[in-house]
Design an enzyme around this catalytic site. Structure first.
Site, PDB file in Angstrom:
ATOM      1  N   HIS A  27       0.854  -1.193   0.000  1.00 37.03           N
ATOM      2  CA  HIS A  27       0.000   0.000   0.000  1.00 37.03           C
ATOM      3  C   HIS A  27       0.888   1.240   0.000  1.00 37.03           C
ATOM      4  O   HIS A  27       1.293   1.742   1.055  1.00 37.03           O
ATOM      5  CB  HIS A  27      -0.920  -0.016   1.225  1.00 37.03           C
ATOM      6  CG  HIS A  27      -2.069   0.941   1.131  1.00 37.03           C
ATOM      7  ND1 HIS A  27      -3.379   0.539   1.158  1.00 37.03           N
ATOM      8  CD2 HIS A  27      -2.104   2.292   0.999  1.00 37.03           C
ATOM      9  CE1 HIS A  27      -4.168   1.586   1.063  1.00 37.03           C
ATOM     10  NE2 HIS A  27      -3.406   2.682   0.961  1.00 37.03           N
ATOM     11  N   HIS A  29       1.205   4.934  -2.377  1.00 35.93           N
ATOM     12  CA  HIS A  29       0.652   5.749  -3.463  1.00 35.93           C
ATOM     13  C   HIS A  29       1.769   6.495  -4.194  1.00 35.93           C
ATOM     14  O   HIS A  29       2.561   7.194  -3.568  1.00 35.93           O
ATOM     15  CB  HIS A  29      -0.345   6.762  -2.907  1.00 35.93           C
ATOM     16  CG  HIS A  29      -1.625   6.149  -2.415  1.00 35.93           C
ATOM     17  ND1 HIS A  29      -2.761   6.093  -3.185  1.00 35.93           N
ATOM     18  CD2 HIS A  29      -1.941   5.568  -1.226  1.00 35.93           C
ATOM     19  CE1 HIS A  29      -3.733   5.505  -2.499  1.00 35.93           C
ATOM     20  NE2 HIS A  29      -3.263   5.177  -1.300  1.00 35.93           N
ATOM     21  N   GLY A 186      -9.855   7.429  -2.193  1.00 33.24           N
ATOM     22  CA  GLY A 186     -10.514   8.711  -2.035  1.00 33.24           C
ATOM     23  C   GLY A 186     -11.362   8.718  -0.779  1.00 33.24           C
ATOM     24  O   GLY A 186     -11.390   7.748  -0.020  1.00 33.24           O
ATOM     25  N   HIS A 213      -9.859   0.328  -0.526  1.00 32.82           N
ATOM     26  CA  HIS A 213      -9.716   1.139   0.676  1.00 32.82           C
ATOM     27  C   HIS A 213     -11.010   1.036   1.488  1.00 32.82           C
ATOM     28  O   HIS A 213     -12.090   1.367   0.981  1.00 32.82           O
ATOM     29  CB  HIS A 213      -9.507   2.611   0.312  1.00 32.82           C
ATOM     30  CG  HIS A 213      -8.112   2.990  -0.060  1.00 32.82           C
ATOM     31  ND1 HIS A 213      -7.509   2.591  -1.231  1.00 32.82           N
ATOM     32  CD2 HIS A 213      -7.203   3.766   0.594  1.00 32.82           C
ATOM     33  CE1 HIS A 213      -6.294   3.108  -1.289  1.00 32.82           C
ATOM     34  NE2 HIS A 213      -6.072   3.822  -0.189  1.00 32.82           N
ATOM     35  N   GLU A 216     -11.224   2.879   7.196  1.00 39.59           N
ATOM     36  CA  GLU A 216     -10.285   3.914   7.640  1.00 39.59           C
ATOM     37  C   GLU A 216     -11.099   5.054   8.248  1.00 39.59           C
ATOM     38  O   GLU A 216     -11.102   5.259   9.454  1.00 39.59           O
ATOM     39  CB  GLU A 216      -9.442   4.402   6.467  1.00 39.59           C
ATOM     40  CG  GLU A 216      -8.424   5.466   6.837  1.00 39.59           C
ATOM     41  CD  GLU A 216      -7.672   6.014   5.621  1.00 39.59           C
ATOM     42  OE1 GLU A 216      -6.625   6.642   5.834  1.00 39.59           O
ATOM     43  OE2 GLU A 216      -8.132   5.827   4.475  1.00 39.59           O
ATOM     44  N   ASP A 305       1.728   3.926   2.915  1.00 38.24           N
ATOM     45  CA  ASP A 305       0.649   4.742   2.371  1.00 38.24           C
ATOM     46  C   ASP A 305       1.215   5.843   1.482  1.00 38.24           C
ATOM     47  O   ASP A 305       1.185   5.728   0.258  1.00 38.24           O
ATOM     48  CB  ASP A 305      -0.242   5.312   3.470  1.00 38.24           C
ATOM     49  CG  ASP A 305      -1.621   5.718   2.959  1.00 38.24           C
ATOM     50  OD1 ASP A 305      -1.945   5.390   1.797  1.00 38.24           O
ATOM     51  OD2 ASP A 305      -2.380   6.353   3.702  1.00 38.24           O
TER      52      ASP A 305
END
Length: 365
Positions: A27, A29, A186, A213, A216, A305
């Site tokens: 994970h 980005h 998002g 995702h 969270e 992340d």
């Protein structure tokens, strides 16, 4: 099950061996991990004038401070600056190559890096051209590191747009050329995963991997929808699965049906501790649920992340876990093996990385 079970007995880690330890990240980005100096150079080249600073050190601090708000929505705002400089083939190629170099320098041997192709079209590129540029950049990064790292990409559909099916189709079209799978990302609030069900159905029909995702900013209901309605193989973050776990005064824990299903079916949780603190999904490292989930037998993986936005690396995430829970090499080997086992790779390749890279690397420590 008692939460004192399986407490690590090995000695606390040191920074030196943490850097040398083989790592796997599922994970990460792409648009959240740029080098600050690269952002500044690319902004000058494309005429973007919105950066809060043109000093690399100051810019790095600005990103970290902006992300330390405790709000997922505020955290996501920081990506306007990185995406602004990621609109040409040359920029995407460079950023991907540097990403591979930076991860390899931190000891990462396998990475799945995700990005949303739809966010990189302002310069006139097509979706296919975006994917090709990033894939080519990662192949160059692998070459520069002498093959010390293998990188796959995850194509991300954005929860607030209507292009997820299009991105799922793009994923299938490029899965033989470096694309490992699909993701949606998002703001979770108001954007449930089932809204993108046609995309997940398309991926299933074509036997294509995907993660979602969930859990969270929204609780266990988000995870339930991602797993039971959409069919996610992994969960991005997933820390709110603790909403379905009851811890008793004597230290024992009772899992609800969802938590038990996720654990028993080895659905990997892509846990990102530092990011969770920044978005308010966890209070601090010492009380982060990663330790509870590990001891209860969940397939837990440790992740970055967004390395720039969160001001972190895999080595720093390791160190936070050492400081909070006293973890040593045996636990980090466990996390790394779990990540490779959950990777969107053919089984023989997963076994090769574990048997020839990960286990020998930890044995050498």
């Amino acid at each position: 099950m008692h939460l004192s079970d399986n407490v690590p007995a090995d000695a606390p880690a040191t920074a030196d061996w943490i850097r040398r330890a083989p790592k796997a990240v599922l994970h990460d980005h792409l648009d959240g991990g740029l080098r600050p100096a690269t952002i500044i150079e690319l902004a000058r080249a494309c005429g973007y004038t919105g950066l809060p600073s043109e000093d690399p050190a100051e810019l790095a601090v600005w990103f970290r401070d902006a992300a330390d708000s405790g709000s997922l929505e505020r955290y996501l705002e920081t990506f306007a600056h990185t995406c602004a400089v990621m609109q040409t083939r040359e920029a995407l190629f460079r950023i991907a190559a540097e990403c591979a170099e930076d991860l390899a320098a931190d000891g990462v041997v396998y990475a799945e890096v995700r990005y949303a192709p739809e966010q990189h079209l302002a310069g006139g590129l097509t979706l296919d051209e975006v994917v090709e540029a990033v894939n080519d950049g990662f192949r160059e990064g692998e070459r520069r590191t002498g093959g010390r790292i293998t990188v796959g990409t995850l194509l991300t559909g954005m929860r607030h747009t209507d292009r997820s099916l299009e991105i799922a189709e793009l994923t299938v079209a490029h899965r033989e050329r470096g694309v490992a799978g699909f993701d949606i990302a998002g703001g979770e609030i108001g954007n449930p995963p089932a809204r993108h069900l046609p995309a997940f159905q398309h991926l299933k029909r074509h036997n294509c991997h995907f993660t979602i995702h969930a859990g969270e900013a929204v609780g266990a209901e988000s995870i339930h929808e991602a797993v039971q309605v959409c069919g996610a193989e992994r969960i991005g973050h997933g820390v709110r699965i603790t909403d379905d776990i009851q811890v008793h005064e004597d230290g024992t824990a009772t899992l609800g049906h969802l938590a038990a299903y996720v654990r028993d079916n080895r659905i990997a949780l892509e846990v990102c501790p530092t990011s969770n603190l920044q978005t308010g999904a966890a209070k601090d490292y010492a009380t982060h649920p990663i330790d509870q989930l590990r001891r209860l037998g969940f397939r837990v993986t440790l992740n970055t992340d967004n390395r720039l936005v969160s001001g972190t690396t895999m080595s720093q995430e390791f160190q936070h876990m050492v400081d909070a829970f006293g973890y040593g090499p045996e636990v980090f080997e466990e996390f790394t093996v779990a990540a490779v086992e959950a990777a969107f790779l053919p089984l023989p390749e997963r076994r090769r990385i574990i048997d020839e890279v990960v286990r020998p690397g930890y044995a050498a420590l």
